[in-house]
Design an enzyme around this catalytic site. Sequence first.
Site, PDB file in Angstrom:
ATOM      1  CB  CYS A 113      -0.950   0.002   1.196  1.00 44.35           C
ATOM      2  SG  CYS A 113      -2.156  -1.341   1.163  1.00 44.35           S
ATOM      3  CG  HIS A 254      -3.018   3.509   2.357  1.00 42.46           C
ATOM      4  ND1 HIS A 254      -3.569   3.222   1.130  1.00 42.46           N
ATOM      5  CD2 HIS A 254      -3.122   2.365   3.105  1.00 42.46           C
ATOM      6  CE1 HIS A 254      -3.986   1.965   1.123  1.00 42.46           C
ATOM      7  NE2 HIS A 254      -3.736   1.423   2.291  1.00 42.46           N
ATOM      8  CG  ASN A 284      -6.728  -0.563   1.238  1.00 36.33           C
ATOM      9  OD1 ASN A 284      -6.015  -0.111   0.346  1.00 36.33           O
ATOM     10  ND2 ASN A 284      -6.230  -1.145   2.321  1.00 36.33           N
TER      11      ASN A 284
END
Length: 327
Positions: A113, A254, A284
Site C-alpha cells: 500500500c 493512504h 482500500n
Amino acid sequence: MLNARISGIASYVPDSILDNEMLSKMVDTNDEWITSRVGIKERRILREGGGSSVMGAKAVERLLESTGVNPEDIDLLICATSNPDYRFPSTASVIIHKCQLPSCYGYDIQAACAGFIVALQDARGYVQSGIYKKVIVVAAEMMSSMVNYQDRATCPLFGDAAACVLVEPTEDKSVGIMDGVFHVDGSGLPYLVMKAGGSVKPACQETLDAGEHYLYQEGRSVYKHAVMDMLTSSLDVMNRNGLTVDTIDYLVPHQANLRIIEAVAQRAGVPMEKVLVNIEHYGNTSAASIPLCLDEMKDKLKKGDKIILTAFGAGFTWGAMYLVWDM
C-alpha cells in the site's frame, strides 16, 4: 540540482460497483457493520478481467491526453502494484506496450500500500539527477484478484483502481517533491501477507485447498502499526522541513480504513477539513489510493499548497512525503 514536480495526474476506476448491500448477500455482513468500522460504502471491481494493466493503461492514456505530452517523450514508467498481471514479465512492460511508449523503459516495484510514494521517491531521484526528464508513476491494483469473498473481515475493505502522475524537472526550488522519509520492518510479515504462491510455498493443491492464495491480515496488529507509523513518519517529515499543522494545507493518507485516517489526524492535531478522504466510494485500493484521492480532489488544490502524503503497507513498509503542489 533540479527539483522534481508533479505536472499531471489521472486515474481510472472500473464502472462496476460493489456496494455494502450487495456484499451482504455474499458474506455475513451488513452496511451498518462495515460503515461503522471502516467507513466504506462501496468499492469498484474490474469485472471484465485483463489484470491490473488494463486499469493502469487507461489511467496513463488519460494522463497523456490531459497533459498533451507526446508518448515518444516518456522516458520511464514505474508501476507500483501488489497485483501484477503475471509473476513475470513486469506489468510496467505490459502498460508501456498497451500505451505505445516507444522510448520508455519501465519496471515494477512492490511496496504494497506504500507503493505509490516509494515509486514517487524513485521518480524524484531520476529526475533530480537528470537521468530521465519525463517519468510516469502509475499505481495499478486489481485487489479483487487476491480477496477472499468468504472472509467477512477483509472482503469489505478492498477495491480496484489505477492512478498515475507525470514527474518532470523544474528549476523552481519552491515547488515540487521536497522531501521523503521511508522505513521497512520485516517483522511485520506474519500480520499482512499472502501465504502461498511465492518461492517459500509454491502453488499446489494443498495451498489452494487451504485458501492461502488470498490476502491474510491480522486486523488489530495492522491497525496499531498503521496508525503509529503513519503518524510518526508524517511528523518526522514535517519537523525536518519546519512545518506545523497550521502551515500545511492538506494531509493525504493512504485510504485503508476511515478509523485509521481519523486516528492519525487526531493524534497529529490535523483537523479533518485538512485531510483528503475518498475511501467511502472506493475502499482500500492499495498503492492506487493516494494518487486516486489526489486526482479526485485536484480541484480543491492550488499552486503552492503544502501537502503531506503518508502510507503504510505490508512488509511492514511505510513513510511520508512532503510536496508543494505545482499544477
